[in-house]
Design an enzyme around this catalytic site. Sequence first.
Site, PDB file in Angstrom:
ATOM      1  N   ILE A  58      74.642  35.230   4.447  1.00  0.00           N
ATOM      2  CA  ILE A  58      73.411  35.158   3.654  1.00  0.00           C
ATOM      3  C   ILE A  58      73.725  34.851   2.188  1.00  0.00           C
ATOM      4  O   ILE A  58      73.006  34.094   1.535  1.00  0.00           O
ATOM      5  CB  ILE A  58      72.598  36.460   3.813  1.00  0.00           C
ATOM      6  N   GLU A  59      74.810  35.388   1.668  1.00  0.00           N
ATOM      7  CA  GLU A  59      75.145  35.148   0.263  1.00  0.00           C
ATOM      8  C   GLU A  59      75.468  33.681  -0.011  1.00  0.00           C
ATOM      9  O   GLU A  59      75.035  33.133  -1.022  1.00  0.00           O
ATOM     10  CB  GLU A  59      76.324  36.027  -0.167  1.00  0.00           C
ATOM     11  N   SER A  60      76.254  33.069   0.874  1.00  0.00           N
ATOM     12  CA  SER A  60      76.717  31.710   0.522  1.00  0.00           C
ATOM     13  C   SER A  60      76.894  30.776   1.717  1.00  0.00           C
ATOM     14  O   SER A  60      77.474  29.714   1.564  1.00  0.00           O
ATOM     15  CB  SER A  60      78.055  31.798  -0.223  1.00  0.00           C
ATOM     16  N   TYR A  88      66.126  41.448   1.583  1.00  0.00           N
ATOM     17  CA  TYR A  88      67.542  41.103   1.623  1.00  0.00           C
ATOM     18  C   TYR A  88      68.303  42.040   2.555  1.00  0.00           C
ATOM     19  O   TYR A  88      69.011  41.607   3.462  1.00  0.00           O
ATOM     20  CB  TYR A  88      68.133  41.160   0.213  1.00  0.00           C
TER      21      TYR A  88
END
Length: 352
Positions: free
Chosen positions: A140-142, A328
């Site tokens: 999800i971050e990158s 998130y």
Amino acid sequence: MAAVKGGKRGTQWLVRLVLAAALLALLALSRSVLAQTPPAQAQKLKPEVRKFIAHMVRTHDFDAQALRDLFASARSNQDVVRAISTPATSRPWYQFRPLCVDDAQIADGLRFWNENAEILERARREFGVPESIVVALIGIESRYGRYAGGFRVIDSLYTLSFEWPKRADYFRGELEQFLILSREQGWDPGLVQGSFAGALGWPQFMPSSYRRFAVDYSGDGRIDLSTDTADIIGSVANYLREFGWKAGQPVVAPARIDTADPKPLLDLGLKPQLSVGQWQERGVQSPPGLVESLPASLFTLDVIDGPEYWLAFDNFYALLRYNYSRNYAMAVYQLGEEISQARGQLAAIGSD
Ligand SMILES: [Ca+2]
């Protein structure tokens, strides 16, 4: 033939002469640019920037001229302000979830898990954070490093520190940490790429987190969150443990509300303050099997046909400390569950 040769030689000489003249002109130009532009630009630095530079020189022994040059090169970027003002996480859950949990993301997560199964397992043993959570969070971050950059960090942090008053203090702190981190790591701070908020590497650590929570998990003596997969995994697991992840405990549980007005209960906030048993006394029912003494908080998610109620435990709160958004934290959890399930199904097929 001779004439052709001579002609060719003549042309080469002419070309060289023109190139040499152009080079000399360029050198002269760049020398005059070097000589004049930085002081001229440095004079234009805002008073707050000059104050910040003085602080860095006084407190951390930075070279004033090097910082003046760096900030003279920094560009205010309106894309940064736009991105931070309209975060994807502020959308309703039913819109946010599909951005994070889809087939491509599950397939990528599965691949990352399979490629790094040993390190992920070691991180689970040593930090208590399951593979599914670490894998989903990095996805999800990158998207496993595919979207780790895009902005020059100095531009992002300059913009948010000096052109966006809303959280200027926070971002000036991150700018300070970024400059120290760059010096520690031997980076040229003018070249480092990151997110619109100045987050770095596959796990998108802010500079202060990079300095405090990133670990050298590959044991090569360096911490590198852009290329060293073991460091990336170990750092995420270490961060979550530092923020209260508890091995073997649940993340969330669906809840049912037996009260007319849940607002006062929701107003208690996202930090677990009441136990599962105390929630039951207040009309919040959870599935059987939960330990009654487990601390929990209550929150809602926006689904199409009304709110969905959930109890959240310390592990959900640890995810919130990574990014303070219910959407998130829930997306990390649910993507992790999906990847875990897909992995289980593949293993079942493999053992048939
Ligand atoms: Ca390392």
